[in-house]
Design a protein around this motif. Structure first.
Motif, short mmCIF file in Angstrom:
data_model
loop_
_atom_site.label_atom_id
_atom_site.label_comp_id
_atom_site.label_asym_id
_atom_site.label_seq_id
_atom_site.Cartn_x
_atom_site.Cartn_y
_atom_site.Cartn_z
N ASP A 131 0.84 -1.20 0.00
CA ASP A 131 0.00 0.00 0.00
C ASP A 131 0.88 1.25 0.00
N VAL A 132 1.66 1.40 1.06
CA VAL A 132 2.58 2.54 1.17
C VAL A 132 4.00 2.00 1.23
N ILE A 133 4.90 2.64 0.50
CA ILE A 133 6.31 2.22 0.47
C ILE A 133 7.17 3.42 0.85
N LEU A 134 7.99 3.25 1.89
CA LEU A 134 8.96 4.28 2.27
C LEU A 134 10.35 3.84 1.85
N THR A 135 11.10 4.74 1.24
CA THR A 135 12.48 4.41 0.88
C THR A 135 13.29 4.16 2.15
N THR A 136 14.33 3.35 2.02
CA THR A 136 15.13 2.96 3.19
C THR A 136 16.61 3.29 2.99
N CYS A 137 16.87 4.34 2.26
CA CYS A 137 18.26 4.77 2.05
C CYS A 137 18.80 5.51 3.26
N CYS A 138 17.92 6.08 4.09
CA CYS A 138 18.34 6.88 5.25
C CYS A 138 18.25 6.05 6.52
N PRO A 139 19.38 5.66 7.12
CA PRO A 139 19.34 4.84 8.34
C PRO A 139 18.65 5.52 9.51
N THR A 140 18.72 6.85 9.56
CA THR A 140 18.06 7.56 10.67
C THR A 140 16.55 7.36 10.60
N VAL A 141 15.98 7.49 9.41
CA VAL A 141 14.53 7.25 9.26
C VAL A 141 14.19 5.81 9.61
N ASN A 142 15.03 4.88 9.18
CA ASN A 142 14.78 3.46 9.49
C ASN A 142 14.76 3.24 11.00
N LEU A 143 15.74 3.84 11.71
CA LEU A 143 15.77 3.73 13.17
C LEU A 143 14.55 4.38 13.80
N TYR A 144 14.17 5.52 13.26
CA TYR A 144 13.03 6.25 13.83
C TYR A 144 11.74 5.44 13.69
N VAL A 145 11.54 4.83 12.54
CA VAL A 145 10.32 4.04 12.32
C VAL A 145 10.32 2.82 13.23
N THR A 146 11.42 2.07 13.26
CA THR A 146 11.43 0.82 14.04
C THR A 146 11.36 1.09 15.54
N LYS A 147 11.86 2.26 16.01
CA LYS A 147 11.86 2.55 17.44
C LYS A 147 10.60 3.27 17.90
N TYR A 148 10.11 4.20 17.09
CA TYR A 148 9.04 5.07 17.56
C TYR A 148 7.71 4.88 16.82
N PHE A 149 7.74 4.19 15.70
CA PHE A 149 6.51 3.79 15.00
C PHE A 149 6.64 2.33 14.61
N PRO A 150 6.87 1.45 15.59
CA PRO A 150 7.16 0.04 15.26
C PRO A 150 6.03 -0.65 14.50
#
Length: 567
Positions: A131-150
């Motif tokens: 449905d929705v796809i977020l790019t994963t080139c930015c490790p900070t965004v990846n950390l933010y999603v997995t930690k604060y929007f798991p």
């Protein structure tokens, strides 16, 4: 220890880093600040916002240097395409030459790996399974999603970053024992390299600059050299919408997905909130933690100074090449993300109220929510206090009120006369004792000058020389007082503050004691004088009797002698 450390001597507890930290992963205790590694997303904002340079990177630069200098170790640089914004379009070949002077065997563009990441994104768009796809080139965004929007971890595109993809390609090309070193503008890439078997180390542009300076290597003196391998494709990644432009250049038209680009961690947070609430569907979204994407990364030597010109140079460098797509994307390009939710205990309403009551906010109406402590609301600050992340008295309005109250009490209660003046001798402060002495109110005194009351010579000297005067005794005959005065120079405000201690009684008592001593000396002198007279009189009498005695003895002697002759 994490990647970001704090120089305690430099930290002034200004809370500037905390104000800029979206996830509040900083802890203040006992006037010390530290980064909470488990909660940090490595955006680097605390480093670039700290004017005191109290935040520093602590990755293993020396290990990378040893790899580059080891003749038995083959080392390859993966250079982020944002290097154009850092060093300038005209220096691309000189940067390659300088890196080889540092000891690296080969220098390649990370855009080689980015090209394959684009292919992976293209395949996802074609499959239309998400449905929705977020790019994963930015490790900070990846950390933010997995930690604060798991619960949104599933919207992260299951693909590695360009750095990791390039590391895989390098080891495949040069051999598995090859050491891969990434160089770019990012803090979180340093962390990503530590967790990837395909990258052996990472440095920031700033660290490379320091290294070159230590080695005496300067770009302007280098003969340009070409990349050992390069790619004209995907060089556009470092600018906002760069990933989308690269994808749209290669991906076929689709009837499902809209495209969106979001940069800046605060904007990413808002985006995730909208996705979580179901407001966004059927969208491929490029996400970057840094405003304006990687060309404004925290470790860019020109951070927030050359964003627009840097963007233009990267766009010129990327050109308008068209890619000839590979038939298959290597399976190693794909990966999965795992939720790593940050868990923090949240106190109840009564606990929050009791915490706030200790700093003068027993009711909600008294909450200012000014953000001066670094937290957006007073309740957030109270929660941080409960969690041990913040100190209770990190409330500037409260501490200001306390300091003002204490200052007012001190000025009112002290028996000393306190007067503050500026360089023109205009009175800026006039405490209660001074008001009583000069029979004038504070408001009236603040409209006058010091020379309206006393001789300002000492104050003028302090302002002129910027040197304080301590414990000088001065008598004011017209006021009938004697003082011991200290005049302190305050550099920041260019003020002179005089503190006058009334020593009239002490001086009077000292004078009386002196007079008593003088009187005693005079009395003693009179006694001595009398004793001298008596002594002289006694001496005179003794002299007379002694002479008479001598005459009598002589006469007796002659009588005796005469008597002997008659016989």
């Amino acid at each position: 220890m994490g990647l970001i450390d704090v120089k305690e001597a430099n930290c002034k507890n200004c809370y500037r880093c905390l104000k800029g930290c979206l996830v509040k992963s900083l802890k203040y205790q006992n006037n010390k600040v530290e980064v909470i590694e488990q909660q940090c997303v490595l955006c680097g904002h605390c480093i670039v916002t700290c004017e005191q340079k109290a935040k520093i990177l602590v990755n293993d630069v020396d290990r990378v240097k040893r790899m580059a200098k080891d003749p038995d170790c083959k080392t390859v640089v993966s250079l982020a395409p944002s290097f154009i914004a850092a060093y300038g379009l005209e220096n691309q070949g000189k940067v390659v030459a300088a890196l080889k002077r540092l000891g690296f065997d080969y220098v390649e563009e990370t855009s080689i790996g980015a090209y394959y990441v684009t292919l992976a994104y293209r395949k996802m768009v074609e499959e239309q399974k998400r449905d929705v796809i977020l790019t994963t080139c930015c490790p900070t965004v990846n950390l933010y999603v997995t930690k604060y929007f798991p619960n949104l971890t599933h919207v992260l595109a299951p693909a590695v970053s360009p750095m990791v993809a390039h590391g895989q390609l390098i080891k495949k090309h040069y051999g598995p024992d090859t050491k891969v070193v990434f160089i770019g503008p990012c803090v979180s890439k340093l962390d990503e390299s530590e967790h990837s078997p395909d990258v052996d180390g990472a440095l920031t542009f700033g660290q490379v600059n320091e290294w070159m300076e230590q080695e005496g290597i300067f770009l302007e003196s280098q003969e340009p050299e070409p990349f050992d391998r390069h790619s004209n494709y995907s060089r556009i990644y470092p600018v906002q919408e760069g990933i989308l432009r690269d994808l749209q250049r290669t991906a076929p038209a689709n009837d499902r997905y809209d495209y969106l680009s979001v940069s800046g961690l605060k904007n990413v947070k808002d985006l995730l909130g909208e996705i979580q609430s179901g407001q966004i569907h059927d969208c491929f979204i490029e996400v970057n933690a840094c405003n304006d994407a990687c060309i404004n990364g925290p470790m860019m030597p020109t951070h927030h100074k050359k964003v627009h010109s840097g963007r233009l140079q990267v766009q010129q460098y990327a050109g308008r090449a068209t890619a000839e797509l590979e038939p298959e994307v290597p399976e190693s390009i794909y990966r999965t993300f795992t939720p790593e939710a940050v868990k923090s205990e949240i106190p109840g309403h009564d606990t929050i109220r009791s915490i706030l009551a200790q700093i003068g906010k027993p009711t909600e109406e008294q909450e200012l929510n000014c953000g001066s402590c670094g937290y957006p609301t007073c309740k957030d600050k109270a929660i941080a206090v409960y969690q041990g992340k913040a100190q209770l008295y990190m409330c500037m309005p409260y501490m200001y009120d306390i300091s003002q109250t204490l200052a007012n009490v001190t000025l009112s209660a002290t028996p000393n006369y306190i007067i503050a003046v500026d360089e023109t001798m205009k009175i800026k402060e006039f405490n209660l004792a001074a008001q009583e002495l000069f029979k004038v109110s504070r408001s009236e005194a603040l409209q006058q000058y010091l020379f309206d009351f006393i001789d300002p010579s000492d104050f003028e000297e302090v302002i002129r020389t910027k040197q304080s005067i301590y414990n000088k005794k001065v008598r004011y005959d017209d006021l009938g007082i004697s003082t011991e005065q200290t005049i302190v120079y305050v550099q920041d405000q260019n003020l002179a503050i005089g503190i006058f201690q009334d020593i009239t009684k002490e001086e009077k008592a000292s004078e009386q004691a002196y007079q008593r001593k003088l009187h005693s000396v005079e009395m003693a002198q009179k006694v001595i004088d009398k004793q001298m007279v008596v002594a002289q009189e006694i001496a005179s009498l003794l002299g007379e009797t002694t002479a008479e005695t001598k005459v009598t003895l002589n006469n007796l002697k002659r009588l005796i002698e005469d008597g002997n002759d008659n016989e």
